[in-house]
Design a protein around this motif. Structure first.
Motif, PDB file in Angstrom:
ATOM      1  N   GLN A  29       8.549  -3.727 -17.794  1.00  0.00           N
ATOM      2  CA  GLN A  29       7.671  -4.228 -16.732  1.00  0.00           C
ATOM      3  C   GLN A  29       8.485  -4.816 -15.579  1.00  0.00           C
ATOM      4  O   GLN A  29       8.159  -4.604 -14.400  1.00  0.00           O
ATOM      5  CB  GLN A  29       6.724  -5.278 -17.298  1.00  0.00           C
ATOM      6  N   ASP A  30       9.548  -5.535 -15.903  1.00  0.00           N
ATOM      7  CA  ASP A  30      10.369  -6.148 -14.865  1.00  0.00           C
ATOM      8  C   ASP A  30      11.087  -5.085 -14.033  1.00  0.00           C
ATOM      9  O   ASP A  30      11.122  -5.177 -12.796  1.00  0.00           O
ATOM     10  CB  ASP A  30      11.395  -7.089 -15.504  1.00  0.00           C
ATOM     11  N   ASN A  32      10.178  -1.957 -13.581  1.00  0.00           N
ATOM     12  CA  ASN A  32       9.175  -1.252 -12.782  1.00  0.00           C
ATOM     13  C   ASN A  32       8.728  -2.089 -11.581  1.00  0.00           C
ATOM     14  O   ASN A  32       8.548  -1.565 -10.474  1.00  0.00           O
ATOM     15  CB  ASN A  32       7.966  -0.900 -13.644  1.00  0.00           C
ATOM     16  N   ARG A  33       8.545  -3.379 -11.801  1.00  0.00           N
ATOM     17  CA  ARG A  33       8.113  -4.258 -10.716  1.00  0.00           C
ATOM     18  C   ARG A  33       9.158  -4.306  -9.605  1.00  0.00           C
ATOM     19  O   ARG A  33       8.826  -4.206  -8.423  1.00  0.00           O
ATOM     20  CB  ARG A  33       7.869  -5.667 -11.263  1.00  0.00           C
ATOM     21  N   ARG A  34      10.410  -4.408  -9.982  1.00  0.00           N
ATOM     22  CA  ARG A  34      11.471  -4.493  -8.982  1.00  0.00           C
ATOM     23  C   ARG A  34      11.662  -3.166  -8.254  1.00  0.00           C
ATOM     24  O   ARG A  34      11.915  -3.137  -7.046  1.00  0.00           O
ATOM     25  CB  ARG A  34      12.759  -4.966  -9.651  1.00  0.00           C
ATOM     26  N   ARG A  36       9.277  -0.936  -7.751  1.00  0.00           N
ATOM     27  CA  ARG A  36       8.105  -0.801  -6.874  1.00  0.00           C
ATOM     28  C   ARG A  36       8.293  -1.602  -5.586  1.00  0.00           C
ATOM     29  O   ARG A  36       7.958  -1.143  -4.498  1.00  0.00           O
ATOM     30  CB  ARG A  36       6.869  -1.275  -7.634  1.00  0.00           C
ATOM     31  N   ALA A  37       8.837  -2.801  -5.720  1.00  0.00           N
ATOM     32  CA  ALA A  37       9.017  -3.666  -4.559  1.00  0.00           C
ATOM     33  C   ALA A  37      10.041  -3.119  -3.576  1.00  0.00           C
ATOM     34  O   ALA A  37       9.997  -3.442  -2.383  1.00  0.00           O
ATOM     35  CB  ALA A  37       9.428  -5.068  -5.017  1.00  0.00           C
ATOM     36  N   ILE A  74       5.130   5.202 -10.411  1.00  0.00           N
ATOM     37  CA  ILE A  74       5.237   3.766 -10.144  1.00  0.00           C
ATOM     38  C   ILE A  74       5.218   3.606  -8.631  1.00  0.00           C
ATOM     39  O   ILE A  74       6.170   3.959  -7.935  1.00  0.00           O
ATOM     40  CB  ILE A  74       6.523   3.188 -10.753  1.00  0.00           C
ATOM     41  N   ARG A  76       3.140   1.368  -5.080  1.00  0.00           N
ATOM     42  CA  ARG A  76       2.268   0.298  -4.623  1.00  0.00           C
ATOM     43  C   ARG A  76       1.405   0.840  -3.500  1.00  0.00           C
ATOM     44  O   ARG A  76       1.747   1.865  -2.880  1.00  0.00           O
ATOM     45  CB  ARG A  76       3.069  -0.923  -4.182  1.00  0.00           C
TER      46      ARG A  76
END
Length: 246
Positions: A29-30, A32-34, A36-37, A74, A76
């Motif tokens: 999750q971490d 993927n989040r980074r 995506r950002a 992945i 946003r």
């Protein structure tokens, strides 16, 4: 931050985790989040109605990033999308070396196209723009106007579904099986009609342009079938309903 270097590190870490039998879900999750950002906002169109720019977070560094995962991308949401925006599909001419990630990639045909079932609808227009992706040459085709009655739209570029969005109302998802029989690669008549507009490559002002004169996207060479990258192979197909598309 060196965005390309950090993106490459996150892609490598994501691949390592995907290869594990039981990866740490918090770590996944971490990462993927980074990732995506880090996706840069790219101007892909302007509204033909209002001139408002459309910006979309796209992995323009290569096809090995999970933005391009056909089944489970992945991503946003767009940071700027006017109410009259309908859909965005795309095409891509590949260049060597071609990435072969563990997930399927479906970037579209070698040359840009329009979808007549959408563009024939009253007051609907499209905007074509070039978007380089790593060594490859990509194009986005964005549609604007009132939602055509009982007309399927077209899958969001590189994915197996499309966003339902109109007039600021609640969103959702639907899907359409990509078929080249539904595409028109002859762009000049659409440009002459004013139904298709374009952005010039490298124009930082992203000015809307009309007509075929000077348009670099007319009669481009390339395979007019759907490119599918999977299992270490590059295929060109007349339609593609695999991997969740239908």
């Amino acid at each position: 931050m060196d965005v390309p270097a950090e993106r490459a590190r996150l892609v490598a870490e994501g691949d390592r985790l995907a290869g594990q039998k039981s990866p740490d879900p918090n770590r996944v999750q971490d990462v993927n989040r980074r990732y995506r950002a880090l996706l840069p906002d790219i101007t892909v169109a302007r509204s033909p109605e209002t001139g408002e720019p459309v910006r979309w977070p796209i992995d323009v560094f290569g096809l090995d990033g999970r933005f391009w995962d056909y089944e489970k991308p992945i991503r946003r949401p767009s940071s700027a999308r006017p109410p009259e925006w309908l859909a965005m599909t795309g095409a891509m001419r590949l260049a060597d070396p071609v990435e072969h990630p563990r997930f399927p990639v479906v970037p579209g045909p070698d040359v840009p196209f329009v979808v007549p079932r959408i563009l024939d609808a009253p007051d609907v227009r499209a905007v074509l723009a070039e978007v380089p992706v790593g060594a490859h040459t990509g194009w986005t085709i964005s549609y604007f106007g009132p939602l055509p009655d009982e007309t399927r739209l077209v899958n969001l570029w590189g994915t197996n579904k499309y966003l339902i969005y109109q007039g600021g109302g609640p969103g959702g998802w639907d899907w359409a099986i990509p078929r080249v029989a539904d595409y028109d690669f002859e762009l000049e008549p659409w440009l002459r009609s004013g139904k298709l507009l374009w952005l010039a490559p490298g124009d930082e002002s992203a000015a809307l342009r009309e007509g075929p004169s000077g348009c670099p996207f007319v009669d481009l060479p390339g395979d007019r079938r759907i490119t599918v990258i999977r299992n270490g192979l590059v295929q060109h197909l007349a339609s593609f309903a695999g991997h969740g598309a239908g």
